[in-house]
Design an enzyme around this catalytic site. Structure first.
Site, mmCIF file in Angstrom:
data_model
loop_
_atom_site.group_PDB
_atom_site.id
_atom_site.type_symbol
_atom_site.label_atom_id
_atom_site.label_comp_id
_atom_site.label_asym_id
_atom_site.label_seq_id
_atom_site.Cartn_x
_atom_site.Cartn_y
_atom_site.Cartn_z
ATOM 1 N N ARG A 14 28.623 -29.776 58.129
ATOM 2 C CA ARG A 14 29.354 -29.959 57.741
ATOM 3 C C ARG A 14 30.042 -31.188 57.774
ATOM 4 O O ARG A 14 30.430 -31.199 56.640
ATOM 5 C CB ARG A 14 30.059 -28.705 58.894
ATOM 6 C CG ARG A 14 30.108 -27.790 59.315
ATOM 7 C CD ARG A 14 30.748 -26.662 60.005
ATOM 8 N NE ARG A 14 30.776 -25.473 60.279
ATOM 9 C CZ ARG A 14 30.624 -24.602 60.619
ATOM 10 N NH1 ARG A 14 29.834 -25.514 62.103
ATOM 11 N NH2 ARG A 14 30.261 -23.487 61.310
ATOM 12 N N ILE A 15 29.114 -31.824 58.603
ATOM 13 C CA ILE A 15 30.482 -33.106 58.542
ATOM 14 C C ILE A 15 29.414 -33.802 57.421
ATOM 15 O O ILE A 15 30.138 -35.117 56.752
ATOM 16 C CB ILE A 15 29.707 -34.286 59.776
ATOM 17 C CG1 ILE A 15 30.670 -33.281 60.951
ATOM 18 C CG2 ILE A 15 30.596 -35.445 59.843
ATOM 19 C CD1 ILE A 15 30.173 -33.854 61.983
ATOM 20 N N ASP B 111 17.041 -33.872 56.381
ATOM 21 C CA ASP B 111 17.385 -32.831 56.573
ATOM 22 C C ASP B 111 16.347 -32.004 56.338
ATOM 23 O O ASP B 111 16.128 -30.644 55.363
ATOM 24 C CB ASP B 111 19.152 -32.729 56.213
ATOM 25 C CG ASP B 111 19.295 -31.076 56.640
ATOM 26 O OD1 ASP B 111 18.426 -30.181 57.368
ATOM 27 O OD2 ASP B 111 20.249 -30.900 57.641
ATOM 28 N N CYS C 135 27.821 -41.396 63.934
ATOM 29 C CA CYS C 135 29.552 -40.699 64.615
ATOM 30 C C CYS C 135 28.896 -39.448 65.047
ATOM 31 O O CYS C 135 29.972 -38.558 66.068
ATOM 32 C CB CYS C 135 30.572 -40.799 63.623
ATOM 33 S SG CYS C 135 31.575 -42.426 63.040
ATOM 34 N N ALA C 136 27.980 -39.654 65.497
ATOM 35 C CA ALA C 136 26.928 -38.658 65.861
ATOM 36 C C ALA C 136 26.825 -38.283 67.225
ATOM 37 O O ALA C 136 28.149 -37.742 68.235
ATOM 38 C CB ALA C 136 25.619 -38.487 65.344
ATOM 39 N N ASP D 186 30.001 -44.887 66.936
ATOM 40 C CA ASP D 186 31.608 -44.826 68.016
ATOM 41 C C ASP D 186 30.761 -43.946 68.562
ATOM 42 O O ASP D 186 31.427 -43.759 70.172
ATOM 43 C CB ASP D 186 32.051 -43.472 67.179
ATOM 44 C CG ASP D 186 33.222 -43.018 67.077
ATOM 45 O OD1 ASP D 186 34.021 -43.939 67.735
ATOM 46 O OD2 ASP D 186 33.141 -41.492 67.453
ATOM 47 N N GLU E 256 28.455 -44.555 78.176
ATOM 48 C CA GLU E 256 29.871 -44.587 77.494
ATOM 49 C C GLU E 256 31.166 -44.695 79.101
ATOM 50 O O GLU E 256 30.276 -43.995 79.985
ATOM 51 C CB GLU E 256 30.553 -43.274 76.563
ATOM 52 C CG GLU E 256 29.417 -43.438 75.548
ATOM 53 C CD GLU E 256 29.928 -42.331 73.922
ATOM 54 O OE1 GLU E 256 30.680 -41.443 75.002
ATOM 55 O OE2 GLU E 256 29.861 -42.116 73.941
ATOM 56 N N HIS F 222 34.218 -44.110 71.156
ATOM 57 C CA HIS F 222 34.026 -42.667 70.760
ATOM 58 C C HIS F 222 35.179 -42.061 70.125
ATOM 59 O O HIS F 222 35.784 -40.353 70.854
ATOM 60 C CB HIS F 222 33.388 -41.485 72.399
ATOM 61 C CG HIS F 222 32.836 -40.369 71.601
ATOM 62 N ND1 HIS F 222 31.543 -39.887 72.663
ATOM 63 C CD2 HIS F 222 32.977 -39.409 70.705
ATOM 64 C CE1 HIS F 222 31.473 -38.932 72.386
ATOM 65 N NE2 HIS F 222 32.091 -38.606 70.641
ATOM 66 N N ILE F 223 36.106 -42.054 69.343
ATOM 67 C CA ILE F 223 37.069 -41.653 68.259
ATOM 68 C C ILE F 223 37.031 -40.274 66.989
ATOM 69 O O ILE F 223 37.928 -40.206 66.547
ATOM 70 C CB ILE F 223 38.158 -42.437 68.559
ATOM 71 C CG1 ILE F 223 37.352 -43.854 67.809
ATOM 72 C CG2 ILE F 223 39.003 -43.202 69.917
ATOM 73 C CD1 ILE F 223 39.088 -44.725 67.532
ATOM 74 N N ALA G 107 36.133 -37.949 66.640
ATOM 75 C CA ALA G 107 37.080 -36.966 66.387
ATOM 76 C C ALA G 107 38.419 -36.680 66.920
ATOM 77 O O ALA G 107 39.558 -35.382 66.621
ATOM 78 C CB ALA G 107 36.433 -36.018 66.705
#
Length: 523
Positions: A148-149, A168, A227-228, A253, A258, A276-277, A279
């Site tokens: 989706r992303i 993929d 960002c995954a 991210d 963390e 980690h922002i 989302a």
């Protein structure tokens, strides 16, 4: 029904849940309190703070569903939930646009050196020549993972005039053509991309997917963005690549640890780091809360949620194709468990005709197993835990496909081996479920009510004696069918009857001359 909200979620989600359940919000609940109190709840909603551990799950006899108001389920023991038949759902679609936008923000920040230029100006400097950037127009974007992303990133990158190649293993040529992207292997992508973005889950296969060998083949001005999940990029190797000018820059991210307090990446100015922002937008949090609330409502109302991660996932089109066979699967399972003598050891399931053309049959197999196992176990068996329960009981499950469906449009054929007998049954769906073969004898049986199945020698008088015996027990015959392969040989008779048939009646029929076996089945 009772729902525990263990982490902060948007009020819209709470309002959805209040339509069907008592909602208790305890967003400061401790791990110890959760273990003590979870026994009172049918559902729990969490984000990332609360950990739904095996200990929590084993203390929750009423729990039916665990909902993660977000994408990842790292904080949920999915294996323990599956063993207990508890659904685990998330909201994968809630953050697609939000994370894609953050990805593009990081790409722009790196390509135009926005973050370090901002710091420079705030320090009272004016270093225009230091911040020479790179246009995105006509550059190649390599996307690792086209879910989706990744698909949303494609749309946004195309608006910047970028050429796009993707890696993929699961993308279909049709989907790639529709998005207008080139599908390549990972090495080709890394060699040719000016910008690389990552959108895959962290699995054993993707752990350190990008490390020293991959950095070595990238362009020296390449930018990589993650960002995954932390751990997909090996951060020590990334540091080396950045300090040795093997690549141009990176934006993260997510991190292996963390927060990344000890990370050497904090020392560099050719990286952009966010906490980690990706989302974290009000819209995404609202949508995540509403999505999981609706999933819980579906479960409470006896419907099937769509984002169950511990069940087979299928697209809506496949689901509509396979849905008509759910009733047939249920009836065949009920038939098998009632005809088995002793423990079931093997089930060989073959999907024929139209069903052979459908790629995913797992949910039908799960339905068959559910009906086979529930009558013999005290713990509930459902679509979530059915395969695991079967495996634990030593039942060997074999699935196959066959184009030939014996003149029917579709057919499910099952061969069962139990301790003391073997049974085969075949069924079709034609407006309604129907059994068309029992032990290789052709029949035409409605899957409703009570039936008596008798195996006997095909000689004069046997059918009459069976009917007489049923009459002696005040059991009325509504319909009768006989299947045989040759006169005078073994035959099978299926009798639709109006009353339930006890074990004593079955034994009396089996005691008749030339009757080999008799069993009643209530569908």
């Amino acid at each position: 029904m009772k729902v525990l909200i263990a982490d902060q979620i948007n009020q819209k989600g709470i309002e959805e849940l209040e339509e069907v359940a008592e909602v208790v919000a305890r967003t400061d609940i401790t791990p110890e309190e959760l273990v003590d109190d979870i026994k009172d709840f049918d559902a729990i909603v969490v984000r990332s703070r609360t950990k739904v551990t095996r200990e929590v799950i084993e203390a929750a006899p009423s729990l039916k569903i665990i909902a993660r108001a977000g994408v990842g389920v790292d904080n949920v023991d999915v294996e323990a939930a599956t063993e207990r038949g508890i659904m685990v759902v998330n909201a994968p679609e809630s953050t697609s646009i939000t994370v894609a936008e953050h990805t593009m923000g990081l790409v722009l920040s790196m390509s135009r050196k926005i973050a370090i230029a901002d710091n420079s100006v705030k320090e009272g400097k004016w270093e225009k020549s230091r911040f020479m950037g790179m246009e995105l127009n006509s550059k190649t974007l390599g996307i690792v993972g086209m879910g989706r992303i990744g698909s949303q990133v494609v749309i946004r990158a195309k608006a910047f005039g970028m050429d796009i190649m993707v890696y993929d293993p699961y993308i279909t040529p049709e989907a790639a053509a529709e998005l207008g992207v080139e599908v390549v292997d990972l090495e080709t992508l890394l060699v040719n991309a000016d910008v690389i973005t990552i959108h895959v889950p962290l699995t054993p296969e993707t752990k350190y997917l990008i490390s020293k060998p991959q950095f070595k083949i990238m362009k020296e001005n390449a930018i990589i963005v993650n960002c995954a999940r932390g751990g997909i990029i090996k951060e020590d190797d990334l540091y080396d690549a950045l300090t040795q000018n093997e690549i141009g820059g990176a934006a993260l991210d997510v991190f292996e640890t963390e927060p990344p307090k000890e990370s050497l990446l904090l020392q560099l100015d050719n990286v952009v780091l966010t906490p980690h922002i990706a989302a974290s937008t009000s819209e995404a949090q609202r949508d995540a809360a509403i999505i999981v609330a609706k999933e819980i409502k579906k479960v409470f109302q006896g419907e099937s949620p769509k984002n169950v991660i511990n069940m087979p996932v299928m697209d809506p089109e496949t689901f509509q194709l396979i849905k008509p066979f759910f009733g047939l699967a249920e009836k065949l399972g009920k038939f098998l468990i009632q005809t088995a003598q002793g423990n079931i050891n093997e089930l060989d399931i073959t999907y024929c005709g139209e069903l052979a053309e459908i790629q995913k049959h797992d949910i039908i197999t799960r339905m068959i197993l559910q009906e086979v196992l529930n009558p013999i176990l005290t713990e509930p068996v459902n679509l979530v835990n059915a395969p695991g329960v079967a495996k634990n009981r030593g039942i060997i499950i074999t699935e196959g496909k066959r184009s030939d469906s014996k003149g029917f449009k579709n057919l499910i054929s099952i061969k069962m081996k139990a301790d003391n007998n073997e049974v085969s049954v075949e069924g079709v769906f034609d407006k309604e479920p129907k059994i068309v073969m029992i032990n290789n004898y052709q029949v035409d049986v409605e899957t409703k009510g009570t039936m008596v199945i008798v195996c006997y020698k095909d000689i004069p008088g046997i059918i009459g004696s069976i009917g007489t015996k049923l009459g002696e027990h005040d059991i009325n015959i509504a319909k009768m069918q006989v299947g045989r392969q040759q006169p005078g040989g073994e035959a099978v008779m299926v009798l639709k009857v109006d009353q339930n048939v006890s074990r004593d009646v079955e034994d009396d029929i089996k005691a008749l001359a030339h009757v080999y076996d008799a069993v009643s089945v209530n569908l």
